[in-house]
Design a protein around this motif. Structure first.
Motif, PDB file in Angstrom:
ATOM      1  N   ARG A 143       0.820  -1.217   0.000  1.00 13.18           N
ATOM      2  CA  ARG A 143       0.000   0.000   0.000  1.00 13.18           C
ATOM      3  C   ARG A 143       0.843   1.251   0.000  1.00 13.18           C
ATOM      4  NH1 ARG A 143      -1.584   4.138   2.835  1.00 13.18           N
ATOM      5  NH2 ARG A 143      -3.767   4.809   2.999  1.00 13.18           N
ATOM      6  N   GLY A 144       1.941   1.241   0.798  1.00 10.94           N
ATOM      7  CA  GLY A 144       2.708   2.453   1.016  1.00 10.94           C
ATOM      8  C   GLY A 144       2.098   3.256   2.143  1.00 10.94           C
ATOM      9  N   GLY A 146       1.407   6.597   2.031  1.00 14.35           N
ATOM     10  CA  GLY A 146       0.818   7.851   1.560  1.00 14.35           C
ATOM     11  C   GLY A 146      -0.688   7.888   1.785  1.00 14.35           C
ATOM     12  N   TYR A 147      -1.313   8.984   1.366  1.00 11.19           N
ATOM     13  CA  TYR A 147      -2.763   9.102   1.458  1.00 11.19           C
ATOM     14  C   TYR A 147      -3.434   8.068   0.551  1.00 11.19           C
ATOM     15  CZ  TYR A 147      -2.189  13.457   4.042  1.00 11.19           C
ATOM     16  OH  TYR A 147      -1.857  14.385   4.988  1.00 11.19           O
ATOM     17  N   SER A 148      -4.676   7.741   0.864  1.00 11.25           N
ATOM     18  CA  SER A 148      -5.370   6.660   0.152  1.00 11.25           C
ATOM     19  C   SER A 148      -5.467   6.917  -1.345  1.00 11.25           C
ATOM     20  CB  SER A 148      -6.773   6.460   0.738  1.00 11.25           C
ATOM     21  OG  SER A 148      -7.538   7.650   0.656  1.00 11.25           O
ATOM     22  N   ASP A 149      -5.595   8.199  -1.734  1.00  8.79           N
ATOM     23  CA  ASP A 149      -5.736   8.483  -3.167  1.00  8.79           C
ATOM     24  C   ASP A 149      -4.424   8.333  -3.938  1.00  8.79           C
ATOM     25  OD1 ASP A 149      -4.390  10.701  -2.253  1.00  8.79           O
ATOM     26  OD2 ASP A 149      -5.937  12.153  -2.796  1.00  8.79           O
ATOM     27  N   SER A 150      -3.330   8.082  -3.192  1.00  6.72           N
ATOM     28  CA  SER A 150      -2.045   7.880  -3.865  1.00  6.72           C
ATOM     29  C   SER A 150      -1.739   6.396  -4.099  1.00  6.72           C
ATOM     30  CB  SER A 150      -0.914   8.501  -3.031  1.00  6.72           C
ATOM     31  OG  SER A 150      -0.717   7.784  -1.818  1.00  6.72           O
ATOM     32  N   GLY A 155      -1.967  -1.927  -5.754  1.00  2.00           N
ATOM     33  CA  GLY A 155      -1.533  -1.794  -4.367  1.00  2.00           C
ATOM     34  C   GLY A 155      -2.653  -2.120  -3.404  1.00  2.00           C
ATOM     35  N   TRP A 156      -3.866  -1.612  -3.707  1.00  2.95           N
ATOM     36  CA  TRP A 156      -5.012  -1.913  -2.856  1.00  2.95           C
ATOM     37  C   TRP A 156      -5.344  -3.405  -2.885  1.00  2.95           C
ATOM     38  CZ3 TRP A 156      -6.231   0.853   0.938  1.00  2.95           C
ATOM     39  CH2 TRP A 156      -6.290   2.247   0.886  1.00  2.95           C
ATOM     40  N   LYS A 157      -5.236  -4.010  -4.059  1.00  3.72           N
ATOM     41  CA  LYS A 157      -5.558  -5.435  -4.200  1.00  3.72           C
ATOM     42  C   LYS A 157      -4.609  -6.274  -3.340  1.00  3.72           C
ATOM     43  CE  LYS A 157      -6.327  -9.011  -7.726  1.00  3.72           C
ATOM     44  NZ  LYS A 157      -5.376 -10.027  -7.238  1.00  3.72           N
ATOM     45  N   VAL A 188      -5.104  -5.804  12.040  1.00 10.58           N
ATOM     46  CA  VAL A 188      -6.018  -6.291  11.000  1.00 10.58           C
ATOM     47  C   VAL A 188      -7.265  -5.415  10.959  1.00 10.58           C
ATOM     48  CG1 VAL A 188      -7.606  -8.162  10.403  1.00 10.58           C
ATOM     49  CG2 VAL A 188      -5.227  -8.686  10.978  1.00 10.58           C
ATOM     50  N   ALA A 189      -7.802  -5.098  12.123  1.00 10.24           N
ATOM     51  CA  ALA A 189      -9.008  -4.280  12.201  1.00 10.24           C
ATOM     52  C   ALA A 189      -8.796  -2.928  11.530  1.00 10.24           C
ATOM     53  CB  ALA A 189      -9.405  -4.090  13.665  1.00 10.24           C
ATOM     54  N   ARG A 190      -7.633  -2.354  11.768  1.00 11.23           N
ATOM     55  CA  ARG A 190      -7.331  -1.080  11.115  1.00 11.23           C
ATOM     56  C   ARG A 190      -7.197  -1.253   9.602  1.00 11.23           C
ATOM     57  NH1 ARG A 190      -2.024   2.666  12.445  1.00 11.23           N
ATOM     58  NH2 ARG A 190      -1.642   3.300  10.318  1.00 11.23           N
ATOM     59  N   GLY A 191      -6.505  -2.312   9.192  1.00 16.65           N
ATOM     60  CA  GLY A 191      -6.320  -2.556   7.763  1.00 16.65           C
ATOM     61  C   GLY A 191      -7.630  -2.824   7.037  1.00 16.65           C
TER      62      GLY A 191
END
Length: 464
Positions: A143-144, A146-150, A155-157, A188-191
């Motif tokens: 994921r990295g 950075g902010y979610s839109d980056s 990466g999300w997958k 995990v809960a946060r992720g």
């Protein structure tokens, strides 16, 4: 031979602990590895060195030794100087490839090693948690930070797949055997972006299992930051509520430890909601209970700096010396800037506080209260003039005046940056002193300090 390998040869001597045999039962035998060389009281890098040494044991496939160390730390609830649980630090050393920034090849090798450990000792309490936490970190690697839109679609997958893999591993393991299982599940809960009520239920289950494991509170606090799922001030409110439930020195220690979780050498608003007096109490109680940690001394110096308490910060910086924490301060220049500011400002702040104390004590006496009323009446003319000159740059403020035996204004101080109104008034008193005027009432004694509170709004209303 590498320096880490040489260090491990030195470290391998007898320390009594419990080891896990192939049936998963505790068998009395000494662990070979010793954590004695990693002195957090004198070396700010001690934990990093410990992490690297633990990671080296994994690379050498010392699985029995790793189980031995974890079992001993878990059973003894042992801590490093300063209060860090050895069990938690053990897991940190194994949650990603070390040292340095890992490549994809490093990650594949690391996960393969942990998986081999898990299969070689299927009764190990520790290996599944290490594997789960490794997949969590591997997910964030994709994921990295950075902010979610980056974050890219791929990466999300990968992030989602690896977090799900970690949860599946934890679901198969037994939560009732290790406090760090809950740490991994909190991650995990946060992720997976659980909602706050779900997070809170998990937190309560974790605390019920091991009330003293401060990491549960720290992880939950981080999730309460506005950048994740909370509102401004939520971390400080949670810290206060948690510390109040624990009570006493233990509660104050927890309050300090929670604040450390969000502390950074950056511009952020959340730390400002914490109580600086309570943080000081927590740090003092922490050192009394668990001894010194140079990491916590660095944290305390940064807290004092962000709170503008240079008188407290200065001795903390002197304790740090060259043992500054790069991860916390981010740069040596920023560390030195705060250190030098503290050294220069601390004596002036000490004098200002002594002045306040003397003035407040004077104002507690009947003669002091009478004298302040007389002084405020004398100042009225100056105040009206300065109110006009300030052109609206006027706010409620307090300042201290030292009055000479004949009514001269010998000194005037304020603890905040003066606005136009305050600057005008203090300049007027200074000019009266240089002109050897005595515009103020004769005080009870020479060098008499008075605390004066002025509200321009009240003055403006009375002038109409």
């Amino acid at each position: 031979m590498s320096s880490i390998a040489i260090l491990l040869l030195i470290l391998f001597h007898g320390v009594r602990a419990a080891a896990t045999d192939r049936q998963g039962q505790s068998a009395a035998r000494p662990c070979a590895f010793s954590d004695a060389p990693f002195d957090t009281a004198t070396n700010v890098h001690a934990l990093d060195e410990y992490y690297n040494a633990i990671s080296q044991l994994l690379k050498e496939e010392q699985f029995v030794e790793l189980d031995c160390l974890a079992d001993a730390a878990r059973a003894g609830k042992t801590r490093f100087s300063g209060g860090a649980w050895k069990l938690r630090q053990f897991y940190v050393g194994l949650e990603s490839p070390r040292p340095g920034h890992p490549t994809q090849e490093d990650w594949r090798h690391h996960l393969d090693l942990v998986d081999r450990w898990k299969h070689k000792n299927p009764r190990s309490v520790t290996a599944p948690i290490v594997l789960a936490e490794s997949y969590i970190n591997y997910a964030w690697d994709a994921r990295g930070d950075g902010y979610s839109d980056s974050v890219s679609d791929s990466g999300w997958k990968l992030f989602g797949e690896r977090i799900s893999k970690a949860k599946a591993i934890l679901d198969q393991a037994a939560p009732a055997k290790c406090p760090d299982w809950y740490v991994a599940m909190q991650k995990v809960a946060r992720g997976q972006s659980w909602d706050l009520p779900q997070h809170y239920v998990l937190l309560q289950q974790a605390i019920a299992f091991e009330p003293g494991y401060q990491y549960y509170y720290r992880i939950h606090t981080d999730y309460l930051q506005p950048k994740w799922s909370g509102e401004e001030g939520d971390p400080a409110r949670f810290a206060e509520e948690s510390a109040n439930r624990v009570k006493g020195d233990a509660g104050d220690i927890l309050y300090f430890q929670i604040a450390e979780a969000i502390l950074c050498a950056c511009k952020e608003s959340e730390f400002g909601h914490f109580s600086w007096p309570r943080l000081q109490k927590g740090f003092t109680a922490l050192e009394k209970q668990y001894g010194t940690s140079m990491i916590s001394v660095n944290s305390f110096a940064l807290m004092a700096s962000k709170s503008g308490d240079w008188q407290v910060a200065d001795p903390a910086f002197k304790r740090i010396g060259d043992n500054w924490n790069e991860e916390l301060w981010t740069s040596e220049a920023w560390f030195k800037q705060n250190r030098d500011t503290a050294a220069g400002a601390a004596p002036m702040q000490a004098r200002a506080r002594a002045t306040r104390k003397e003035a407040e004590e004077n104002m507690q006496t009947p003669e002091g209260q009478t004298y302040r009323r007389e002084l405020e009446q004398k100042l009225t003319g100056y105040e009206q003039t300065c109110l006009k000159e300030s052109n609206g740059d006027a706010h409620k403020f307090e300042f201290f005046v030292q009055v000479g035996k004949n009514g001269s204004a010998e000194n005037a101080q304020t603890e905040t940056r003066p606005d136009g109104f305050a600057f005008c008034l203090m300049r007027t008193l200074y000019l009266s002193y240089t002109n050897k005027e005595t515009p103020l009432p004769v005080p009870p004694h020479d060098g008499y300090w008075v605390l004066v509170e002025l509200d321009p709004a009240t003055l403006a209303a009375s002038a109409k």
